[in-house]
Write an enzyme that holds these catalytic residues in place. Structure first.
Site, PDB file in Angstrom:
ATOM      1  N   GLY A  14       0.827  -1.212   0.000  1.00  0.00           N
ATOM      2  CA  GLY A  14       0.000   0.000   0.000  1.00  0.00           C
ATOM      3  C   GLY A  14       0.858   1.256   0.000  1.00  0.00           C
ATOM      4  O   GLY A  14       1.839   1.340   0.724  1.00  0.00           O
ATOM      5  N   ARG A  75       1.036  -5.299  -5.751  1.00  0.00           N
ATOM      6  CA  ARG A  75       1.214  -6.536  -4.978  1.00  0.00           C
ATOM      7  C   ARG A  75       1.507  -7.607  -6.031  1.00  0.00           C
ATOM      8  O   ARG A  75       0.789  -7.717  -7.024  1.00  0.00           O
ATOM      9  CB  ARG A  75      -0.032  -6.849  -4.167  1.00  0.00           C
ATOM     10  CG  ARG A  75      -0.394  -5.695  -3.224  1.00  0.00           C
ATOM     11  CD  ARG A  75      -1.534  -6.055  -2.298  1.00  0.00           C
ATOM     12  NE  ARG A  75      -2.204  -4.871  -1.764  1.00  0.00           N
ATOM     13  CZ  ARG A  75      -1.815  -4.201  -0.677  1.00  0.00           C
ATOM     14  NH1 ARG A  75      -0.768  -4.595   0.006  1.00  0.00           N
ATOM     15  NH2 ARG A  75      -2.481  -3.153  -0.255  1.00  0.00           N
ATOM     16  N   ASP A 106       4.926  -5.050   5.976  1.00  0.00           N
ATOM     17  CA  ASP A 106       5.471  -6.370   6.332  1.00  0.00           C
ATOM     18  C   ASP A 106       5.562  -7.328   5.132  1.00  0.00           C
ATOM     19  O   ASP A 106       6.492  -8.140   5.066  1.00  0.00           O
ATOM     20  CB  ASP A 106       4.723  -7.001   7.505  1.00  0.00           C
ATOM     21  CG  ASP A 106       3.236  -7.137   7.250  1.00  0.00           C
ATOM     22  OD1 ASP A 106       2.737  -6.553   6.264  1.00  0.00           O
ATOM     23  OD2 ASP A 106       2.568  -7.832   8.039  1.00  0.00           O
ATOM     24  N   THR A 129       4.041   2.574   5.613  1.00  0.00           N
ATOM     25  CA  THR A 129       2.634   2.167   5.624  1.00  0.00           C
ATOM     26  C   THR A 129       1.887   3.094   6.570  1.00  0.00           C
ATOM     27  O   THR A 129       2.425   3.452   7.623  1.00  0.00           O
ATOM     28  CB  THR A 129       2.427   0.710   6.091  1.00  0.00           C
ATOM     29  OG1 THR A 129       1.052   0.526   6.450  1.00  0.00           O
ATOM     30  CG2 THR A 129       3.274   0.338   7.287  1.00  0.00           C
ATOM     31  N   ASP A 131      -0.399   2.241   8.361  1.00  0.00           N
ATOM     32  CA  ASP A 131      -0.916   1.443   9.484  1.00  0.00           C
ATOM     33  C   ASP A 131      -0.063   1.494  10.757  1.00  0.00           C
ATOM     34  O   ASP A 131      -0.533   1.103  11.833  1.00  0.00           O
ATOM     35  CB  ASP A 131      -1.072  -0.024   9.058  1.00  0.00           C
ATOM     36  CG  ASP A 131      -2.235  -0.212   8.094  1.00  0.00           C
ATOM     37  OD1 ASP A 131      -3.090   0.685   8.023  1.00  0.00           O
ATOM     38  OD2 ASP A 131      -2.275  -1.246   7.416  1.00  0.00           O
ATOM     39  N   ASP A 133       2.257  -0.400  11.861  1.00  0.00           N
ATOM     40  CA  ASP A 133       2.226  -1.689  12.546  1.00  0.00           C
ATOM     41  C   ASP A 133       3.516  -2.490  12.359  1.00  0.00           C
ATOM     42  O   ASP A 133       3.491  -3.710  12.279  1.00  0.00           O
ATOM     43  CB  ASP A 133       1.016  -2.507  12.054  1.00  0.00           C
ATOM     44  CG  ASP A 133       1.031  -2.721  10.544  1.00  0.00           C
ATOM     45  OD1 ASP A 133       1.883  -2.111   9.862  1.00  0.00           O
ATOM     46  OD2 ASP A 133       0.202  -3.487  10.058  1.00  0.00           O
ATOM     47  N   ARG A 175      -6.664  -2.825   8.644  1.00  0.00           N
ATOM     48  CA  ARG A 175      -7.213  -4.178   8.541  1.00  0.00           C
ATOM     49  C   ARG A 175      -6.804  -5.002   9.755  1.00  0.00           C
ATOM     50  O   ARG A 175      -7.593  -5.726  10.321  1.00  0.00           O
ATOM     51  CB  ARG A 175      -6.704  -4.823   7.250  1.00  0.00           C
ATOM     52  CG  ARG A 175      -7.441  -6.073   6.868  1.00  0.00           C
ATOM     53  CD  ARG A 175      -7.113  -6.513   5.463  1.00  0.00           C
ATOM     54  NE  ARG A 175      -5.753  -6.162   5.069  1.00  0.00           N
ATOM     55  CZ  ARG A 175      -5.382  -5.962   3.807  1.00  0.00           C
ATOM     56  NH1 ARG A 175      -6.255  -6.048   2.843  1.00  0.00           N
ATOM     57  NH2 ARG A 175      -4.132  -5.671   3.510  1.00  0.00           N
TER      58      ARG A 175
END
Ligand code: F6P
Length: 327
Positions: A14, A75, A106, A129, A131, A133, A175
């Protein structure tokens, strides 16, 4: 140790605001250190399909302020196979690329780690990202910008929520990660925050909203991360409506607008620091590491360690605090 002559840089997974600022830093640091730098288009897909573009200092002019990624991203299923990675490696060799900087999440790290181990090519990854994370960095590229995008939306929705005495459910990205929900929800003064990492059942939420109604709150904002186990903002809104017939309930899904936009100054500086550090790390002979920021210092983490610990450690104190501050 063989001296590195040509560095390939790619963005994968992303997109995130700050990726362009990072590409700029990688290209210019590489050139400064006497290397050639090649952009690999569409992440691992471009490595498999030989989509390479020579980058000079000028090619990264006027991109520090741009969202998205000038190298594009994708991707790539083929790269998940050994044969795909072998094809990619052969293409890198033909091109003379002898080291890589991979910017992404990741999935990007997993691909980079495998390629580097199987074909002995040095790789440094940069956490990119929205996110936030990734283990080994307090912040990832794009997270700050995404949070600012979300709070701008929350503030605007609050204006209309207050005017109409409405209860709003706002779904944000994440997500598997509740970072944006927790941070932006705290900054936006949300009455409740629902995250994938925490089992906040509907009953808990209803109790919170009841308390709010008892203390004469006429409008409320609930932030829901897309990965929350209760089933998304529309579903939660439906369940809450069954209990609170009197509430006028609305749902807003913020979606992909959270991924775009001009990076904040924080993300631009972070991207520059990490892109610079990634090339310096390659030059120092490092490989299979992630460059991250910890306690405002650039730190290296083993890719395997980062990949294996990638579950987000929920900031419980922030969660508790934001609940108390909305009584
Ligand atoms: O960039 C991370 C992320 O935004 C997740 O929070 C989200 O679930 C996912 O990407 C969606 O990605 P895509 O739009 O590429 O399918």
């Amino acid at each position: 140790m063989k001296a590195i002559k040509k560095i390939g840089v790619l963005t994968s997974g992303g997109d995130a605001p700050g990726m362009n600022a990072c590409i700029r830093a990688v290209v210019r640091t590489g050139i400064y250190l006497g290397k050639e730098v090649v952009g690999i288009k569409q992440g691992y897909q471009g490595m498999v399909d030989r989509k390479f573009v020579n980058m000079d200092s000028h090619s990264v002019c006027n991109i520090i302020q741009l969202g998205g990624t000038i190298l594009k991203t994708a991707r790539c299923d083929e790269f998940r196979t050994y044969e795909g990675r072998q094809k990619a490696y052969k293409n890198l060799k033909k091109e003379g690329i002898d080291a890589l900087v991979a910017i992404g999440g990741d999935g990007t790290f997993t691909g980079a780690e495998l390629l580097s181990r199987e074909f002995d090519i040095p790789v440094i990854c940069v956490p990119g990202t929205i996110d936030n994370d990734l283990y080994g960095s307090d912040f990832t590229l794009g997270y700050d910008t995404a949070n600012n995008t979300v709070i701008e939306a929350i503030d605007k929705i609050r204006d209309t929520a207050a005017s109409h005495d409405r209860l709003f459910f706002i779904e944000v990205m994440g997500r598997d990660s509740g970072c944006i929900a927790l941070w932006a929800g705290t900054a936006g003064g949300a009455e409740a925050i629902l995250l994938p990492e925490k089992d906040t059942g509907i009953e808990d939420l209803i109790q919170k909203l009841e308390k709010g109604a008892d203390s004469n709150k006429s409008s409320s904002i609930v932030i829901i991360a897309e990965g929350d186990k209760n089933g998304g903002a529309y579903h939660v809104a439906k369940l809450v409506k069954e209990k609170f017939q009197f509430y006028d309930i609305k749902v807003t899904i913020l979606g992909h607008l959270q991924r775009g936009g001009s990076p904040t100054s924080f993300d631009r500086v972070l991207a520059s620091r990490l892109g610079y550090a990634a090339v310096k790390a390659l030059e120092a002979g490092e490989t299979r590491k992630m460059v991250g920021i910890r306690g405002n210092r650039v730190k290296l983490t083993d890719l395997v360690e980062s990949i294996n610990n990638n579950s987000f450690k929920l900031e419980e104190d922030l969660m508790e605090m934001s609940t108390i501050l909305t009584i």
